[in-house]
Design an enzyme around this catalytic site. Structure first.
Site, PDB file in Angstrom:
ATOM      1  N   SER A 275       0.823  -1.212   0.000  1.00 33.67           N
ATOM      2  CA  SER A 275       0.000   0.000   0.000  1.00 33.67           C
ATOM      3  C   SER A 275       0.853   1.256   0.000  1.00 33.67           C
ATOM      4  O   SER A 275       1.967   1.265   0.543  1.00 33.67           O
ATOM      5  CB  SER A 275      -0.862  -0.016   1.260  1.00 33.67           C
TER       6      SER A 275
ATOM      7  N   LYS B 282       1.819  -3.153   6.761  1.00 32.70           N
ATOM      8  CA  LYS B 282       2.217  -3.484   5.381  1.00 32.70           C
ATOM      9  C   LYS B 282       3.736  -3.389   5.222  1.00 32.70           C
ATOM     10  O   LYS B 282       4.359  -4.193   4.531  1.00 32.70           O
ATOM     11  CB  LYS B 282       1.526  -2.539   4.391  1.00 32.70           C
TER      12      LYS B 282
ATOM     13  N   TYR C 100      -1.936   0.558  10.107  1.00 29.76           N
ATOM     14  CA  TYR C 100      -2.182  -0.172   8.853  1.00 29.76           C
ATOM     15  C   TYR C 100      -0.946  -0.117   7.951  1.00 29.76           C
ATOM     16  O   TYR C 100      -0.455  -1.149   7.487  1.00 29.76           O
ATOM     17  CB  TYR C 100      -3.405   0.427   8.145  1.00 29.76           C
TER      18      TYR C 100
HETATM   19  P1  NAD Z   1     -11.254  -6.150   1.062  1.00 28.98           P
HETATM   20  O1  NAD Z   1     -11.501  -5.988   2.522  1.00 28.98           O
HETATM   21  O2  NAD Z   1     -12.387  -5.943   0.139  1.00 28.98           O
HETATM   22  O3  NAD Z   1     -10.615  -7.580   0.762  1.00 28.98           O
HETATM   23  C1  NAD Z   1      -9.809  -8.272   1.676  1.00 28.98           C
HETATM   24  C2  NAD Z   1     -10.222  -9.737   1.631  1.00 28.98           C
HETATM   25  O4  NAD Z   1      -9.365 -10.483   2.506  1.00 28.98           O
HETATM   26  C3  NAD Z   1     -11.656  -9.959   2.119  1.00 28.98           C
HETATM   27  O5  NAD Z   1     -12.330 -10.835   1.249  1.00 28.98           O
HETATM   28  C4  NAD Z   1     -11.490 -10.565   3.510  1.00 28.98           C
HETATM   29  O6  NAD Z   1     -12.574 -11.404   3.861  1.00 28.98           O
HETATM   30  C5  NAD Z   1     -10.167 -11.312   3.350  1.00 28.98           C
HETATM   31  N1  NAD Z   1      -9.419 -11.487   4.604  1.00 28.98           N
HETATM   32  C6  NAD Z   1      -9.033 -10.530   5.478  1.00 28.98           C
HETATM   33  N2  NAD Z   1      -8.353 -11.080   6.499  1.00 28.98           N
HETATM   34  C7  NAD Z   1      -8.301 -12.417   6.253  1.00 28.98           C
HETATM   35  C8  NAD Z   1      -7.733 -13.527   6.935  1.00 28.98           C
HETATM   36  N3  NAD Z   1      -7.113 -13.388   8.113  1.00 28.98           N
HETATM   37  N4  NAD Z   1      -7.853 -14.760   6.380  1.00 28.98           N
HETATM   38  C9  NAD Z   1      -8.509 -14.936   5.213  1.00 28.98           C
HETATM   39  N5  NAD Z   1      -9.074 -13.928   4.527  1.00 28.98           N
HETATM   40  C10 NAD Z   1      -8.973 -12.676   5.039  1.00 28.98           C
HETATM   41  O7  NAD Z   1     -10.055  -5.151   0.720  1.00 28.98           O
HETATM   42  P2  NAD Z   1      -9.546  -4.634  -0.693  1.00 28.98           P
HETATM   43  O8  NAD Z   1      -9.868  -3.192  -0.784  1.00 28.98           O
HETATM   44  O9  NAD Z   1      -9.959  -5.573  -1.763  1.00 28.98           O
HETATM   45  O10 NAD Z   1      -7.980  -4.722  -0.469  1.00 28.98           O
HETATM   46  C11 NAD Z   1      -7.251  -5.885  -0.840  1.00 28.98           C
HETATM   47  C12 NAD Z   1      -5.794  -5.700  -0.435  1.00 28.98           C
HETATM   48  O11 NAD Z   1      -5.257  -4.536  -1.066  1.00 28.98           O
HETATM   49  C13 NAD Z   1      -5.573  -5.493   1.059  1.00 28.98           C
HETATM   50  O12 NAD Z   1      -4.405  -6.170   1.428  1.00 28.98           O
HETATM   51  C14 NAD Z   1      -5.391  -4.007   1.199  1.00 28.98           C
HETATM   52  O13 NAD Z   1      -4.600  -3.682   2.321  1.00 28.98           O
HETATM   53  C15 NAD Z   1      -4.677  -3.680  -0.090  1.00 28.98           C
HETATM   54  N6  NAD Z   1      -4.839  -2.288  -0.530  1.00 28.98           N
HETATM   55  C16 NAD Z   1      -6.094  -1.825  -0.816  1.00 28.98           C
HETATM   56  C17 NAD Z   1      -6.245  -0.516  -1.267  1.00 28.98           C
HETATM   57  C18 NAD Z   1      -7.578   0.064  -1.622  1.00 28.98           C
HETATM   58  O14 NAD Z   1      -7.635   1.234  -2.038  1.00 28.98           O
HETATM   59  N7  NAD Z   1      -8.683  -0.687  -1.516  1.00 28.98           N
HETATM   60  C19 NAD Z   1      -5.113   0.306  -1.417  1.00 28.98           C
HETATM   61  C20 NAD Z   1      -3.859  -0.212  -1.079  1.00 28.98           C
HETATM   62  C21 NAD Z   1      -3.735  -1.520  -0.663  1.00 28.98           C
HETATM   63  N1  UFG Z   2     -12.871  10.592   2.951  1.00 31.62           N
HETATM   64  C1  UFG Z   2     -13.850  11.520   3.251  1.00 31.62           C
HETATM   65  N2  UFG Z   2     -15.109  11.059   3.494  1.00 31.62           N
HETATM   66  C2  UFG Z   2     -15.437   9.730   3.466  1.00 31.62           C
HETATM   67  C3  UFG Z   2     -14.418   8.806   3.154  1.00 31.62           C
HETATM   68  C4  UFG Z   2     -13.147   9.278   2.911  1.00 31.62           C
HETATM   69  O1  UFG Z   2     -13.599  12.725   3.296  1.00 31.62           O
HETATM   70  O2  UFG Z   2     -16.605   9.374   3.724  1.00 31.62           O
HETATM   71  C5  UFG Z   2     -11.508  11.078   2.633  1.00 31.62           C
HETATM   72  C6  UFG Z   2     -10.456  10.502   3.559  1.00 31.62           C
HETATM   73  O3  UFG Z   2     -10.319  11.266   4.719  1.00 31.62           O
HETATM   74  C7  UFG Z   2      -9.234  10.516   2.651  1.00 31.62           C
HETATM   75  C8  UFG Z   2      -9.797  10.308   1.252  1.00 31.62           C
HETATM   76  O4  UFG Z   2     -11.181  10.637   1.350  1.00 31.62           O
HETATM   77  O5  UFG Z   2      -8.646  11.769   2.717  1.00 31.62           O
HETATM   78  C9  UFG Z   2      -9.651   8.883   0.759  1.00 31.62           C
HETATM   79  O6  UFG Z   2     -10.128   8.021   1.786  1.00 31.62           O
HETATM   80  P1  UFG Z   2     -10.397   6.464   1.576  1.00 31.62           P
HETATM   81  O7  UFG Z   2     -10.929   5.957   2.875  1.00 31.62           O
HETATM   82  O8  UFG Z   2     -11.212   6.254   0.360  1.00 31.62           O
HETATM   83  O9  UFG Z   2      -8.960   5.890   1.269  1.00 31.62           O
HETATM   84  P2  UFG Z   2      -7.590   6.013   2.087  1.00 31.62           P
HETATM   85  O10 UFG Z   2      -6.724   6.984   1.327  1.00 31.62           O
HETATM   86  O11 UFG Z   2      -7.801   6.262   3.521  1.00 31.62           O
HETATM   87  O12 UFG Z   2      -7.027   4.539   1.995  1.00 31.62           O
HETATM   88  C10 UFG Z   2      -7.021   3.782   0.791  1.00 31.62           C
HETATM   89  C11 UFG Z   2      -7.082   2.305   1.153  1.00 31.62           C
HETATM   90  C12 UFG Z   2      -5.836   1.904   1.881  1.00 31.62           C
HETATM   91  C13 UFG Z   2      -4.615   2.338   1.104  1.00 31.62           C
HETATM   92  C14 UFG Z   2      -4.661   3.805   0.778  1.00 31.62           C
HETATM   93  C15 UFG Z   2      -3.496   4.175  -0.093  1.00 31.62           C
HETATM   94  O13 UFG Z   2      -8.213   2.049   1.983  1.00 31.62           O
HETATM   95  O14 UFG Z   2      -5.844   0.506   2.008  1.00 31.62           O
HETATM   96  O15 UFG Z   2      -5.870   4.083   0.062  1.00 31.62           O
HETATM   97  O16 UFG Z   2      -3.588   5.496  -0.531  1.00 31.62           O
HETATM   98  F1  UFG Z   2      -3.506   2.097   1.810  1.00 31.62           F
END
Ligand code: NAD
Ligand code: UFG
Length: 326
Positions: free
Chosen positions: A116, A144, A140
């Site tokens: 991340s 990572k 978090y």
């Molecule tokens: P998500 O929560 O939708 O998916 C995570 C999945 O992992 C879920 O299906 C959950 O049930 C499963 N899981 C969690 N803990 C587990 C465990 N102990 N054993 C088995 N399964 C488990 O999240 P996402 O947004 O799809 O993110 C996927 C990955 O990408 C994560 O590692 C997250 O940290 C990383 N990531 C996401 C974002 C983002 O913007 N969504 C950004 C950067 C990194």
């Molecule tokens: N935000 C709001 N209102 C909301 C939700 C979010 O103002 O209802 C703002 C947050 O404060 C932040 C921005 O929108 O400034 C983006 O927030 P998100 O929650 O959508 O995403 P994050 O940047 O917090 O985190 C996401 C993923 C992480 C990852 C990160 C990397 O959830 O797993 O992006 O940039 F690490």
């Protein structure tokens, strides 16, 4: 190839499974369904299990011969990690450690890991490349960073080959996949913006978490990258591991940042409706700006994101949120 996708019932993992199946790979999903959806696993077999459960992992890894593991499992909410740090270290760090041990025992030597942008903390430059110092400012991101470090040590010690992909903000949905972003509770900006549009009048307006950041309009700036483009980078990472063993890291984003207010304005144009919103206090753990420099991924992986326009990304999300399947 035969791929184990840990966390494949989640948002990004489900898009990955679809992409792998469409490219001729055979997929098993291993997921505890803590934030994932069984209905999202439509292109592979689902084994319900926890990566902290070593016997369950051993059973799945030894039942078939896997060419690689993709590891998406995590608790991944920045704000929640500030109040529940130990839950994050247990799930993310111990979960990854247990998976690495099980892979070593089973002789599976290729891993693509979901890292991340949160590993970097407060950016020291406008765009963040792979040489930027790692200084996470929330548990978090620290979890990572610790996972990346464990993976790197395993690569050095016993011949694991791995790619850590540092996604910036995943967004959008597969245009035709009947899969999309659905979390309970939902904390991510884009789904919350679209829900505020859909539920206006009956639900609370979108909360903007802080408008006093040192950014162009005071709200946080993020680099939104389409979930299908992230899946494409994973495919390229699998290929790279076949040609170039060792440890690789790539930052994945579009290289352009959008503020919360800019996302709201773009969503208003895409939906053709106002986005009800109000300013709320800052959310703990949020850096002001996170924008990727992804030149390394472009050069080494040949990665070229197809969605470079925020409105195009929002359109795919809007299609899903108007008629979600789960
Ligand atoms: P998500 O929560 O939708 O998916 C995570 C999945 O992992 C879920 O299906 C959950 O049930 C499963 N899981 C969690 N803990 C587990 C465990 N102990 N054993 C088995 N399964 C488990 O999240 P996402 O947004 O799809 O993110 C996927 C990955 O990408 C994560 O590692 C997250 O940290 C990383 N990531 C996401 C974002 C983002 O913007 N969504 C950004 C950067 C990194
Ligand atoms: N935000 C709001 N209102 C909301 C939700 C979010 O103002 O209802 C703002 C947050 O404060 C932040 C921005 O929108 O400034 C983006 O927030 P998100 O929650 O959508 O995403 P994050 O940047 O917090 O985190 C996401 C993923 C992480 C990852 C990160 C990397 O959830 O797993 O992006 O940039 F690490």
């Amino acid at each position: 190839m035969r791929i184990l996708v840990a966390g494949g019932a989640g948002y990004i993992g489900a898009h990955m499974v679809k992409c792998l199946a469409e490219n001729g790979h055979t997929v098993t999903v291993f997921d505890n369904l803590s934030s994932g959806h069984p209905e999202a696993v439509r292109w592979g077999r689902l084994v319900v299990g926890d990566v902290l459960d070593r016997p369950a992992l051993d059973a799945v890894l030894q039942a078939d011969r896997y060419d690689a593991v993709m590891h998406f499992c995590a608790r991944s909410l920045v704000g929640e990690s500030m109040s529940q740090p130990l839950v994050y270290y247990r799930n993310n760090v111990l979960g990854t450690l247990t998976l690495l041990e099980a892979m070593q025992t089973a002789g599976v030597d290729r891993l693509v890991f979901s890292s991340s942008a949160a590993v970097f903390g407060q950016p020291l430059s406008e765009r963040i490349d792979e040489d930027h110092p790692l200084a996470p400012i929330n548990p978090y991101g620290a979890s990572k960073w610790m996972c990346e470090r464990m993976i790197e040590d395993a690569v050095k010690a016993f011949g694991l080959h791995a790619v850590a992909l540092r996604y910036f903000n995943a967004a959008g949905a597969a245009p035709q996949g009947r899969i999309g972003e659905s979390h309970q509770p939902e904390t991510h900006l884009i789904p919350n913006v679209l829900r505020a549009v859909l539920e206006q009048g009956s639900a609370a307006p979108l909360q903007i978490f802080g408008d006093d950041y040192p950014t162009r309009d005071g709200t946080c700036v993020r680099d939104y990258v389409h979930v299908d483009d992230l899946a494409a980078a994973h495919l390229a990472a699998l290929q790279l591991l076949q040609q170039e063993p060792g440890m690789h890291r790539f930052n994945l984003g579009n290289g352009a940042g959008f503020s919360v207010r800019e996302v709201i304005a773009a969503a208003g144009r895409v939906c053709g409706r106002r986005v009800p919103h109000q300013v709320a206090p800052r959310r703990d753990g949020d850096p002001a700006t996170l924008v990727a420099a992804s030149d390394h991924a472009r050069e080494v992986l040949g990665w070229k994101p197809r969605y470079t326009d925020i409105e195009a990304i929002l359109e795919t999300a809007w299609r899903w949120h108007r008629a979600p399947v789960y």
